[in-house]
Motif scaffolding. Structure first.
Motif, mmCIF file in Angstrom:
data_model
loop_
_atom_site.group_PDB
_atom_site.id
_atom_site.type_symbol
_atom_site.label_atom_id
_atom_site.label_comp_id
_atom_site.label_asym_id
_atom_site.label_seq_id
_atom_site.Cartn_x
_atom_site.Cartn_y
_atom_site.Cartn_z
ATOM 1 N N UNK A 464 0.775 -1.227 0.201
ATOM 2 C CA UNK A 464 -0.077 -0.048 0.068
ATOM 3 C C UNK A 464 1.076 1.470 0.011
ATOM 4 N N UNK A 465 0.189 2.416 -0.105
ATOM 5 C CA UNK A 465 1.068 3.482 -0.213
ATOM 6 C C UNK A 465 1.633 3.950 1.190
ATOM 7 N N UNK A 466 0.881 3.930 2.176
ATOM 8 C CA UNK A 466 1.367 4.209 3.500
ATOM 9 C C UNK A 466 2.154 5.734 3.674
ATOM 10 N N UNK A 467 3.097 5.828 4.523
ATOM 11 C CA UNK A 467 3.915 7.107 4.593
ATOM 12 C C UNK A 467 4.561 7.369 3.240
ATOM 13 N N UNK A 468 4.542 8.871 2.938
ATOM 14 C CA UNK A 468 4.309 9.754 4.040
ATOM 15 C C UNK A 468 2.885 10.405 3.666
ATOM 16 N N UNK A 469 2.034 9.939 2.957
ATOM 17 C CA UNK A 469 0.929 10.681 2.600
ATOM 18 C C UNK A 469 -0.182 10.085 3.129
ATOM 19 N N UNK A 470 -0.415 8.973 3.488
ATOM 20 C CA UNK A 470 -1.934 8.298 3.997
ATOM 21 C C UNK A 470 -1.796 8.855 5.640
ATOM 22 N N UNK A 471 -2.847 8.979 5.950
ATOM 23 C CA UNK A 471 -3.104 9.467 7.360
ATOM 24 C C UNK A 471 -3.346 8.427 8.395
ATOM 25 N N UNK A 472 -3.706 7.287 7.710
ATOM 26 C CA UNK A 472 -4.010 6.004 8.356
ATOM 27 C C UNK A 472 -2.695 5.099 8.932
ATOM 28 N N UNK A 473 -1.780 5.362 8.017
ATOM 29 C CA UNK A 473 -0.383 4.510 8.386
ATOM 30 C C UNK A 473 0.184 4.743 9.655
ATOM 31 N N UNK A 474 0.580 3.639 10.202
ATOM 32 C CA UNK A 474 1.302 3.767 11.504
ATOM 33 C C UNK A 474 2.851 3.686 11.269
ATOM 34 N N UNK A 475 3.222 2.821 9.962
ATOM 35 C CA UNK A 475 4.481 2.834 9.754
ATOM 36 C C UNK A 475 4.659 2.748 8.053
ATOM 37 N N UNK A 476 5.681 2.216 7.595
ATOM 38 C CA UNK A 476 6.189 2.397 6.305
ATOM 39 C C UNK A 476 5.627 1.249 5.296
ATOM 40 N N UNK A 477 5.380 1.312 4.142
ATOM 41 C CA UNK A 477 5.000 -0.040 3.214
ATOM 42 C C UNK A 477 5.857 0.178 1.782
ATOM 43 N N UNK A 478 5.236 1.072 1.208
ATOM 44 C CA UNK A 478 5.610 1.148 -0.261
ATOM 45 C C UNK A 478 7.018 1.446 -0.447
ATOM 46 N N UNK A 479 7.615 2.532 0.562
ATOM 47 C CA UNK A 479 8.983 2.621 0.510
ATOM 48 C C UNK A 479 9.981 1.685 0.887
ATOM 49 N N UNK A 480 9.406 0.906 1.672
ATOM 50 C CA UNK A 480 10.260 -0.155 2.293
ATOM 51 C C UNK A 480 10.350 -1.559 1.588
ATOM 52 N N UNK A 481 9.355 -1.705 0.770
ATOM 53 C CA UNK A 481 8.770 -2.883 0.266
ATOM 54 C C UNK A 481 10.013 -3.342 -0.543
ATOM 55 N N UNK A 482 10.725 -2.599 -1.361
ATOM 56 C CA UNK A 482 11.783 -3.434 -2.216
ATOM 57 C C UNK A 482 13.046 -3.934 -1.446
ATOM 58 N N UNK A 483 12.933 -3.390 -0.221
ATOM 59 C CA UNK A 483 13.987 -3.928 0.720
ATOM 60 C C UNK A 483 13.483 -5.375 1.244
ATOM 61 N N UNK A 484 12.229 -5.279 1.651
ATOM 62 C CA UNK A 484 11.602 -6.656 1.984
ATOM 63 C C UNK A 484 11.493 -7.716 1.102
ATOM 64 N N UNK A 485 11.377 -7.270 -0.202
ATOM 65 C CA UNK A 485 11.483 -8.333 -1.418
ATOM 66 C C UNK A 485 12.907 -8.874 -1.691
ATOM 67 N N UNK A 486 13.937 -7.851 -1.639
ATOM 68 C CA UNK A 486 15.354 -8.160 -1.709
ATOM 69 C C UNK A 486 15.747 -9.154 -0.480
ATOM 70 N N UNK A 487 15.215 -9.004 0.643
ATOM 71 C CA UNK A 487 15.687 -9.902 1.570
ATOM 72 C C UNK A 487 15.017 -11.426 1.433
ATOM 73 N N UNK A 488 13.847 -11.401 1.027
ATOM 74 C CA UNK A 488 13.251 -12.877 0.837
ATOM 75 C C UNK A 488 13.461 -13.059 -0.459
ATOM 76 N N UNK A 489 13.878 -12.388 -1.398
ATOM 77 C CA UNK A 489 14.627 -13.287 -2.667
ATOM 78 C C UNK A 489 15.832 -14.050 -2.058
ATOM 79 N N UNK A 490 16.723 -13.343 -1.437
ATOM 80 C CA UNK A 490 17.923 -14.143 -0.789
ATOM 81 C C UNK A 490 17.317 -15.330 -0.045
#
Length: 591
Positions: A464-490
């Motif tokens: 999802x979009x999450x920070x910095x624009x979504x007012x409901x987000x409690x933490x990051x999603x879109x901006x950190x997702x590439x790092x998540x996928x990189x770690x899981x790809x490994x």
């Protein structure tokens, strides 16, 4: 999630609802007549007093303030507008004694994600002129524009309207943008689905003239006419948002079970025989409130094409008449169904229809793939389509990848029809073989990977979009997702799972905009830098996952899931998929 576990969850929710929400007027889900003495939520009052979505928006647009007051904020949602602020700037502005940097998110209504080339180009231009220079494809097959200042809001919506697209119905307590399988195939079966899609859009669209009055300088209507503008929605519209999706039998690329009404089209030769109707799907939950939960839609009945509009309309009316208007966290259709029970709902619907319900047909799913790559000769003129992968649905230029400008040039020159997908990707249709070859060459030159160059893991991911624009987000999603996928790809490469179809989804809060609760693995934001880890959904979108660990720090997400992946590799049966393995062995052993 196993059926037994889901049934137990629903019993807990129903018991909690019974305990906490009974009223003299007949309970939490009283009918409209019974609700009269019951105190409704503040949003219900705002809707009722909005004069069919007018509020005081028109005056507020001229008051010189960079923001809207709360009543108008709620009404604006029906017009496809969310008031947000740049959360990256909050601390700095607060330290300087300044107010938030307010801006608007504008979401269009694009049924089934179907657009012309000229409509795509209009959004591209508006994003540069008034927005943050990017387009965001949503999981409901539409575009969001971020960073629109209040002073540019009217010009933005007018520009979208001039492209023959509306934002009315993009958000708010009404039927949202209707999803439909985006595959551009020209045959009678798909033509009839498109026809039924448009009929549903026409039936469920808000009829108020407020949209034209506010944004397009339409003529004011008389008070007498104004009072009778919404024959379906009435003065207060629906208790909460309502989602509808259409999937062809066997192809669940839209996650049809995640909708309040899911429609599965069955074939009869080259035509649509009818639809199996599913009810009560919904992804959102409130993490701190245990009797809120995601839910898969339940197969309800089979209807012919001639019966489709009537049945869907009456289902909507039941939610309108009985849905919770006291507590918004329980206002989605799924809670009405689980509180009242499916037997009650079937009886109520049959009574309104004046006939018994026909049992639903058995559903078998072969695929949920997002129609990537080149498909020749799918249209009547012999042309085909090209499905492109768009990371997290974000169309933007970056220093190393000119995605937005490259796509703009392609659309401008080749004039394809465009389809947005429910998995945040993009399809260009109406292409010749020669055009396809040229387009792929341009994409490569701009360092934009073709689907053959995208890993199985990455192409099944959503955030999802999450920070910095979504007012409901409690933490990051879109901006950190590439790092998540990189770690899981490994991890996947380490365990020999490189080609295994396992879906990973991430959201910045529990509302579930990227539909995390039906992914094989999901990370749902709970607090800054921490996530709930969900495991055990499936790639076909037919099973809920389960809560595995709570409040896991971002840097520990991959290692938290590692033991389950390792056991899967060692213990899987022949051709067993990850979700089936998790269902078979259970997750308790890993906790």
């Amino acid at each position: 999630m196993s059926r037994d576990l889901q049934d137990e969850q629903l019993k807990v929710a129903a018991a909690a609802s019974d305990k906490g929400a009974e009223t003299e007027a007949g309970g939490k889900y009283a009918s409209p007549a019974e609700q009269a003495p019951v105190k409704v939520s503040k949003v219900e009052v705002i809707k009722r007093e909005s004069r069919h979505l007018r509020g005081t928006i028109e005056q507020a647009l001229q008051d010189g303030s960079p923001r809207f007051e709360e009543d108008n904020v709620q009404v604006l949602k029906f017009h496809g507008v969310y008031q947000q602020d740049d959360r990256d700037l909050r601390a700095k502005l607060r330290k300087e004694g300044k107010d938030k940097h307010y801006m608007m998110m504008v979401r269009a209504r694009i049924p089934g994600g179907r657009m012309t080339a000229q409509q795509y180009l209009a959004f591209d231009e508006i994003a540069d002129r008034y927005g943050m220079g990017s387009l965001r494809i949503t999981t409901r097959q539409t575009f969001q524009l971020h960073g629109i200042l209040k002073g540019n809001l009217k010009a933005t919506i007018r520009g979208i309207h001039n492209a023959l697209i509306t934002t009315l119905g993009g958000c708010g307590d009404q039927v949202r943008n209707i999803n439909a399988c985006p595959e551009p195939v020209e045959d009678e079966f798909h033509r009839q689905i498109d026809e039924d899609l448009q009929a549903l859009v026409d039936r469920f669209g808000a009829k108020t003239n407020a949209y034209h009055e506010i944004w397009l300088d339409g003529e004011k209507v008389t008070p007498d006419v104004e009072a009778d503008e919404e024959p379906l929605y009435g003065d207060v519209y629906l208790p909460r948002k309502f989602k509808v999706g259409i999937a062809p039998e066997g192809d669940n690329c839209i996650d049809v079970y995640a909708n309040d009404i899911g429609l599965v089209a069955h074939r009869s030769g080259d035509a649509v025989a009818g639809y199996t109707v599913l009810v009560g799907g919904g992804m959102g939950r409130t993490a701190a409130v245990k009797d809120t939960y995601p839910r898969l839609a339940t197969p309800l009945t089979y209807v012919t094409r001639d019966e489709l509009l009537e049945v869907c309309t009456e289902i909507l009316k039941i939610q309108r008449d009985y849905g919770n208007r006291q507590e918004r966290r329980y206002a989605r259709f799924k809670y009405l169904l689980d509180h009242k029970g499916m037997d009650w709902f079937r009886t109520e619907l049959a009574s309104r229809l004046g006939r018994s319900l026909v049992p639903p047909r058995e559903l078998v799913w072969q695929s949920s793939d997002d129609h990537f790559g080149w498909h020749a000769h799918t249209l009547a003129d012999g042309t085909g389509y090209l499905g492109l992968f768009i990371p997290s649905g974000r169309i933007v230029d970056s220093p190393d990848r000119k995605l937005k400008s490259t796509l703009r040039d392609i659309v401008r020159e080749f004039q394809p029809s465009v389809r947005l997908t429910a998995q945040q990707n993009l399809i260009f249709a109406g292409l010749t073989e020669a055009a396809r070859t040229e387009i792929e060459a341009r994409l490569k030159a701009a360092h934009i990977p073709l689907i053959e160059e995208v890993s199985t893991l990455v192409k099944h991911g959503m955030s999802c979009v999450a920070l910095p624009t979504c007012g409901l987000a409690t933490t990051e999603s879109e901006r950190v997702f590439p790092k998540v996928l990189e770690r899981f790809q490994a991890l996947f490469d380490e365990y020999g799972l490189t080609d295994e179809p396992i879906s990973i989804r991430m959201t910045g809060c529990p509302n579930g905009c990227a539909r995390p609760y039906i992914a094989d693995i999901a990370f749902v934001g709970r607090s800054p830098g921490k996530y709930d880890v969900m495991i055990g959904g499936d790639i076909l979108g037919t099973r809920l996952n389960q809560l595995f660990r709570e409040l896991v720090p971002f840097d520990e997400l991959a290692e938290t899931v590692r033991p389950v992946l390792a056991a899967f590799v060692e213990e899987r049966q022949a051709a067993e998929r990850f979700s089936d393995y998790c269902e078979r062995v259970g997750l308790e052993r890993f906790k």
